[in-house]
Design an enzyme around this catalytic site. Structure first.
Site, PDB file in Angstrom:
ATOM      1  N   LYS A  83      -2.311   7.470   1.416  1.00 43.00           N
ATOM      2  CA  LYS A  83      -1.974   7.825   2.800  1.00 43.00           C
ATOM      3  C   LYS A  83      -0.874   8.880   2.728  1.00 43.00           C
ATOM      4  CE  LYS A  83      -1.948   4.996   6.274  1.00 43.00           C
ATOM      5  NZ  LYS A  83      -3.060   5.306   7.197  1.00 43.00           N
ATOM      6  N   ARG A 104       0.839  -1.212   0.000  1.00 47.08           N
ATOM      7  CA  ARG A 104       0.000   0.000   0.000  1.00 47.08           C
ATOM      8  C   ARG A 104       0.868   1.253   0.000  1.00 47.08           C
ATOM      9  NH1 ARG A 104      -4.552   0.748   4.552  1.00 47.08           N
ATOM     10  NH2 ARG A 104      -2.720   1.102   5.846  1.00 47.08           N
ATOM     11  N   GLU A 163     -16.059   6.593   6.714  1.00 42.62           N
ATOM     12  CA  GLU A 163     -15.284   5.889   7.746  1.00 42.62           C
ATOM     13  C   GLU A 163     -15.139   6.813   8.943  1.00 42.62           C
ATOM     14  OE1 GLU A 163     -11.289   5.169   6.388  1.00 42.62           O
ATOM     15  OE2 GLU A 163     -11.054   7.200   5.644  1.00 42.62           O
TER      16      GLU A 163
HETATM   17  N1  PXG Z   1      -8.912   5.165   7.703  1.00 39.71           N
HETATM   18  C1  PXG Z   1      -7.924   6.068   7.684  1.00 39.71           C
HETATM   19  C2  PXG Z   1      -8.184   7.420   7.174  1.00 39.71           C
HETATM   20  C3  PXG Z   1      -6.648   5.701   8.145  1.00 39.71           C
HETATM   21  O1  PXG Z   1      -5.656   6.575   8.115  1.00 39.71           O
HETATM   22  C4  PXG Z   1      -7.519   3.486   8.639  1.00 39.71           C
HETATM   23  C5  PXG Z   1      -8.739   3.917   8.146  1.00 39.71           C
HETATM   24  C6  PXG Z   1      -7.361   2.067   9.055  1.00 39.71           C
HETATM   25  O2  PXG Z   1      -6.606   1.371   8.101  1.00 39.71           O
HETATM   26  P1  PXG Z   1      -5.624   0.162   8.469  1.00 39.71           P
HETATM   27  O3  PXG Z   1      -4.931  -0.166   7.198  1.00 39.71           O
HETATM   28  O4  PXG Z   1      -4.692   0.684   9.532  1.00 39.71           O
HETATM   29  O5  PXG Z   1      -6.480  -0.930   8.951  1.00 39.71           O
HETATM   30  C7  PXG Z   1      -6.445   4.401   8.666  1.00 39.71           C
HETATM   31  C8  PXG Z   1      -5.126   3.972   9.230  1.00 39.71           C
HETATM   32  C9  PXG Z   1      -0.811   6.945  12.499  1.00 39.71           C
HETATM   33  C10 PXG Z   1      -2.203   6.512  12.186  1.00 39.71           C
HETATM   34  O6  PXG Z   1      -0.632   7.889  13.239  1.00 39.71           O
HETATM   35  C11 PXG Z   1      -2.536   5.905  10.990  1.00 39.71           C
HETATM   36  C12 PXG Z   1      -3.843   5.537  10.707  1.00 39.71           C
HETATM   37  C13 PXG Z   1      -4.805   5.773  11.634  1.00 39.71           C
HETATM   38  C14 PXG Z   1      -4.469   6.388  12.819  1.00 39.71           C
HETATM   39  C15 PXG Z   1      -3.162   6.768  13.120  1.00 39.71           C
HETATM   40  O7  PXG Z   1       0.139   6.321  12.028  1.00 39.71           O
HETATM   41  N2  PXG Z   1      -4.165   4.969   9.493  1.00 39.71           N
END
Ligand code: PXG
Length: 293
Positions: free
Chosen positions: A151, A52, A184
Site C-alpha cells: 500500500k 500490513r 479487484e
Molecule cells: N484494494 C485496494 C487497492 C485497496 O487500496 C482494498 C482493496 C480493501 O482492503 P481493506 O484492507 O481495506 O479491506 C484497498 C483498501 C484511503 C483508501 O483513502 C484506502 C483503500 C481504499 C480506498 C481508500 O485511505 N484501501
C-alpha cells in the site's frame, strides 16, 4: 473544529501538521499507508492493519521509526484526542525529507502522521440499491513491478482507473491484471456468488490481501456458505448470481450491474444481505478499545 493530527510523536493542530516539500513521500510517492475504521469507540482489526503497514514498509526497505505497539497507540491516541466515536483513520509513513533525487538514503528520518476523521466513499442509496461497475482499461500492476500488495503512496493506477469509471458514469471500476483476469476494484475487493459458492480473485491475480476480504472469509464460514479463491474472468462476473465489494472505507456494498449486464436479476442479492448483517454485527461488537491504549 480543527482536527488534532498525530505527527512524528506529537498531537498538533491540523494547520500546524506540515511535511516538507522535500519529503520523498511527496516527491516520489515513496512511503506507505493504511486506512482503518473505528466503530463505537473500538478500532476494527487494528493489529491486522498495523501488521500490513509493517509488511508494506519492509517490502520497500523503509525502516519504521516506531514499534508495532507505538503505532497502534498512535491510532488510539489520535481518535481519543479528537473525541471521535465512529470514523476513519488514515495512517501515512513517508520516507522523510531528503535532497532531490530518487536515492532513499538521502532521507534521514521517516515521517509518520495519523489523521482521524470521517469518510463516505459511496452515498447511502448505493448500499440499498447496489452499484453499477465498468471494467477499466488501466491494469493492476504485475508482480514484476512493485508488488500490488504494497500500500504505497503511489496510487495513480487506481486513481486513473477510478477516473475511467467515473467518466463512464459508474461509481467504481473493475481492474484486471495483465492476463485479463479480474483482480479487484480500485479500492475494494470483489466477490461473486455462483451455484451457492462465493468466489473471489486470488492474491496472485493482483487482488490486495484486504483486511475486510479476510473478514468475508470468516463470515462465510460462520454463515455456512462455501467460499474459495479462484482465477476469475469478466465472463464469470457477467454470469454470476450476485456480486459485492468489500473494503475498509466501503465496508460491504452490493453490485447490481457490470458493463451493462445485470447481475442475477439486477436486484441486491439475498446472500449479500446476510453478509451485510453479519458484518455490521461484527464491527459493532469487536475491536480494540480506543481508551484502552
Ligand atoms: N484494494 C485496494 C487497492 C485497496 O487500496 C482494498 C482493496 C480493501 O482492503 P481493506 O484492507 O481495506 O479491506 C484497498 C483498501 C484511503 C483508501 O483513502 C484506502 C483503500 C481504499 C480506498 C481508500 O485511505 N484501501
Amino acid at each position: 473544529m480543527a482536527l488534532k493530527i498525530w505527527l512524528d510523536g506529537k498531537l498538533v493542530d491540523e494547520d500546524e501538521a506540515k511535511v516538507s516539500v522535500f519529503d520523498h513521500g511527496l516527491l516520489y510517492g515513496d512511503g506507505v499507508f493504511e486506512g482503518i475504521r473505528f466503530y463505537s469507540g473500538r478500532v476494527f482489526r487494528l493489529e491486522e492493519h498495523i501488521s500490513r503497514l509493517f509488511d508494506s514498509a519492509k517490502a520497500i526497505l523503509l525502516k519504521m521509526p516506531w514499534t508495532h505497539k507505538e503505532v497502534c497507540d498512535s491510532v488510539c491516541e489520535t481518535i481519543a484526542a479528537n473525541g471521535l466515536v465512529d470514523g476513519y483513520v488514515r495512517l501515512v509513513v513517508t520516507r522523510g525529507a531528503g535532497g532531490l533525487g530518487l536515492n532513499p538514503y538521502l532521507c534521514e528520518t521517516p515521517s509518520m502522521f495519523v489523521i482521524a476523521s470521517s469518510i463516505t466513499l459511496y452515498p447511502e442509496e448505493y448500499y440499498a440499491n447496489g452499484l453499477s461497475l465498468v471494467t477499466c482499461s488501466t491494469r493492476r500492476p504485475t508482480h514484476g513491478s512493485l508488488s500490488p500488495q504494497v500500500k504505497s503512496l503511489n496510487y495513480l493506477n487506481n486513481v486513473m482507473a477510478k477516473v475511467e469509471a467515473l467518466k463512464a458514469g459508474a461509481m467504481e471500476g473493475v481492474m484486471l491484471n495483465e492476463q485479463g483476469c479480474v483482480a479487484e476494484c480500485t479500492g475494494d475487493n470483489l466477490f461473486i456468488l455462483k451455484n451457492g459458492k462465493i468466489r473471489t480473485p486470488r492474491i496472485s491475480d493482483g487482488a490486495l490481501d484486504g483486511i475486510t476480504r479476510a473478514v468475508i472469509f470468516e463470515l462465510a464460514e460462520e454463515l455456512g456458505i462455501p467460499m474459495t479463491e479462484e482465477t476469475l474472468t469478466r465472463y464469470d462476473l457477467y454470469t454470476s448470481e450476485e456480486c459485492f465489494l468489500s473494503g475498509t472505507a466501503a465496508e460491504v456494498i452490493p453490485v447490481v450491474a457490470i458493463d451493462e449486464r445485470p447481475i442475477g436479476d439486477g436486484q441486491v442479492g439475498e446472500t449479500f444481505k446476510k453478509f451485510l448483517e453479519a458484518f455490521r454485527k461484527l464491527t459493532q461488537s469487536t475491536g480494540t478499545p480506543v481508551g484502552g491504549a
